[in-house]
Design a protein around this motif. Structure first.
Motif, PDB file in Angstrom:
ATOM      1  N   UNK A 188      74.226  -4.199  56.530  1.00  0.00           N
ATOM      2  CA  UNK A 188      74.967  -4.170  57.796  1.00  0.00           C
ATOM      3  C   UNK A 188      74.482  -3.037  58.691  1.00  0.00           C
ATOM      4  N   UNK A 189      74.209  -1.891  58.081  1.00  0.00           N
ATOM      5  CA  UNK A 189      73.742  -0.753  58.857  1.00  0.00           C
ATOM      6  C   UNK A 189      72.370  -1.024  59.473  1.00  0.00           C
ATOM      7  N   UNK A 190      71.474  -1.639  58.689  1.00  0.00           N
ATOM      8  CA  UNK A 190      70.120  -1.915  59.166  1.00  0.00           C
ATOM      9  C   UNK A 190      70.121  -2.920  60.317  1.00  0.00           C
ATOM     10  N   UNK A 191      70.936  -3.956  60.208  1.00  0.00           N
ATOM     11  CA  UNK A 191      70.993  -4.965  61.273  1.00  0.00           C
ATOM     12  C   UNK A 191      71.428  -4.320  62.582  1.00  0.00           C
ATOM     13  N   UNK A 192      72.443  -3.470  62.505  1.00  0.00           N
ATOM     14  CA  UNK A 192      72.920  -2.791  63.709  1.00  0.00           C
ATOM     15  C   UNK A 192      71.858  -1.861  64.271  1.00  0.00           C
ATOM     16  N   UNK A 193      71.208  -1.101  63.391  1.00  0.00           N
ATOM     17  CA  UNK A 193      70.173  -0.167  63.835  1.00  0.00           C
ATOM     18  C   UNK A 193      69.001  -0.898  64.482  1.00  0.00           C
ATOM     19  N   UNK A 194      68.597  -2.029  63.898  1.00  0.00           N
ATOM     20  CA  UNK A 194      67.487  -2.802  64.457  1.00  0.00           C
ATOM     21  C   UNK A 194      67.822  -3.334  65.844  1.00  0.00           C
ATOM     22  N   UNK A 195      69.042  -3.872  66.007  1.00  0.00           N
ATOM     23  CA  UNK A 195      69.461  -4.406  67.303  1.00  0.00           C
ATOM     24  C   UNK A 195      69.487  -3.311  68.363  1.00  0.00           C
ATOM     25  N   UNK A 196      70.030  -2.161  67.999  1.00  0.00           N
ATOM     26  CA  UNK A 196      70.128  -1.057  68.949  1.00  0.00           C
ATOM     27  C   UNK A 196      68.751  -0.545  69.333  1.00  0.00           C
ATOM     28  N   UNK A 197      67.857  -0.417  68.351  1.00  0.00           N
ATOM     29  CA  UNK A 197      66.495   0.040  68.640  1.00  0.00           C
ATOM     30  C   UNK A 197      65.783  -0.923  69.576  1.00  0.00           C
ATOM     31  N   UNK A 198      65.955  -2.225  69.343  1.00  0.00           N
ATOM     32  CA  UNK A 198      65.321  -3.208  70.203  1.00  0.00           C
ATOM     33  C   UNK A 198      65.840  -3.107  71.641  1.00  0.00           C
ATOM     34  N   UNK A 199      67.129  -2.924  71.782  1.00  0.00           N
ATOM     35  CA  UNK A 199      67.729  -2.807  73.109  1.00  0.00           C
ATOM     36  C   UNK A 199      67.235  -1.562  73.856  1.00  0.00           C
ATOM     37  N   UNK A 200      66.978  -0.495  73.105  1.00  0.00           N
ATOM     38  CA  UNK A 200      66.575   0.766  73.716  1.00  0.00           C
ATOM     39  C   UNK A 200      65.057   0.954  73.753  1.00  0.00           C
ATOM     40  N   UNK A 201      64.309  -0.063  73.275  1.00  0.00           N
ATOM     41  CA  UNK A 201      62.854   0.031  73.309  1.00  0.00           C
ATOM     42  C   UNK A 201      62.250   0.898  72.224  1.00  0.00           C
ATOM     43  N   UNK A 202      62.969   1.106  71.129  1.00  0.00           N
ATOM     44  CA  UNK A 202      62.452   1.888  70.016  1.00  0.00           C
ATOM     45  C   UNK A 202      62.086   0.971  68.845  1.00  0.00           C
TER      46      UNK A 202
END
Length: 305
Positions: free
Chosen positions: A81-95
């Protein structure tokens, strides 16, 4: 087959009849470019199929746009669950997200400087440290010296200079224990996580506080330490449910272990929740996948990440 040649920003500028600086401004969506000039630049980029080297551009700015997650032996449900959230946030922020498993020496000890040196070679702009590693103060201090930005998840006893996002584990465990007591349970077992993990200690303390408030005794045969995984939950379940006077309820410090206890109960032919009530912690996906679904404390893992 010959390797295709990379198109340069100079070629784009020549086709669009503008300067290389103007092309760079078009790529960065700068407001300082006139609309007609912007269109010429965009047309040239599409015509030449130009792909900027983002890594080189970011390194020139002093940033890698790489964020890391450091983990070790974490609950698969929590980590997922943590990884899915982190991946989505990184994609949104260009990281981009880099996953790093915490290495151990042959004797099982952690080597802080070795992992800090390895992460330094990656060139991370920031690092997320998962809860189980938060208990290792030497590791956190060593990482803080080399990583520009670091956030530690979960309850911990680190110095105030470390950014941390925590959850009130004590209150969550106390309230769930009280709920079990209010349902008439008196012989309640507790399956904790790692003994030196701050979150495990807080959850155990919350359980003990509720039991003490209700005047209920706690015995060593009902207190077992696990490792936050399904396997230790099953082993603890077998042990607890083999007692001549087995518990009527088992409170587990996470959902993975609770699912393991339920599996052990099913194997022994017990009917849940009539013969045994099982509770967990975190409200991860596994709590809803097993049958019956596990009563659990919701930890906002996504929001914390």
């Amino acid at each position: 087959m010959a390797r295709s040649r990379s198109i340069t920003i100079k070629e784009v500028a020549e086709l669009a009849e503008v300067s290389q600086m103007t092309v760079s401004r078009v790529l960065n969506q700068s407001d300082a470019v006139r609309e007609e000039t912007r269109k010429r630049g965009q047309d040239a980029i599409r015509q030449l199929n130009y792909r900027p080297n983002l890594m080189a551009r970011n390194l020139a700015r002093g940033k890698s746009l790489l964020l890391g997650v450091l983990y070790q032996n974490s609950s698969s449900a929590y980590l997922g669950e943590m990884m899915v959230t982190a991946l989505k946030t990184c994609r949104q922020e260009g990281h981009h997200l880099v996953l790093e498993d915490m290495p151990q020496s042959e004797d099982g000890s952690i080597q802080p400087q070795a992992i800090a040196d390895r992460l330094a070679l990656v060139g991370l702009d920031g690092l997320i440290v998962t809860p189980l590693l938060a208990r290792t103060s030497e590791l956190i201090d060593t990482l803080a010296e080399q990583i520009p930005q670091m956030v530690v998840l979960g309850t911990n006893n680190l110095n105030s200079g470390i950014t941390r996002i925590s959850f009130d584990d004590f209150s969550g465990a106390k309230k769930l224990t009280e709920a079990l007591i209010n349902k008439g349970h008196k012989r309640i077992a507790f399956l904790s996580g790692h003994a030196d993990c701050p979150a495990s200690i807080a959850r155990r303390d919350g359980f003990e506080a509720a039991m003490a408030d209700a005047g209920l005794k706690m015995t060593s045969d009902l207190m077992i330490e696990g490792e936050y995984n399904l396997e230790t939950g099953m082993a603890a379940g077998d042990k607890l449910l083999s007692q001549s006077k087995r518990p009527t309820a088992v409170f587990c410090a996470n959902d993975d272990m609770a699912a393991g206890v339920q599996l052990a109960a099913h194997r022994k032919g017990l009917k849940l929740p009539d013969d045994l009530s099982v509770a967990g912690f975190d409200d991860t996906a596994i709590a809803n996948l097993v049958w019956p679904q596990i009563t659990t404390v919701r930890q906002p893992i996504g929001r914390m990440t």
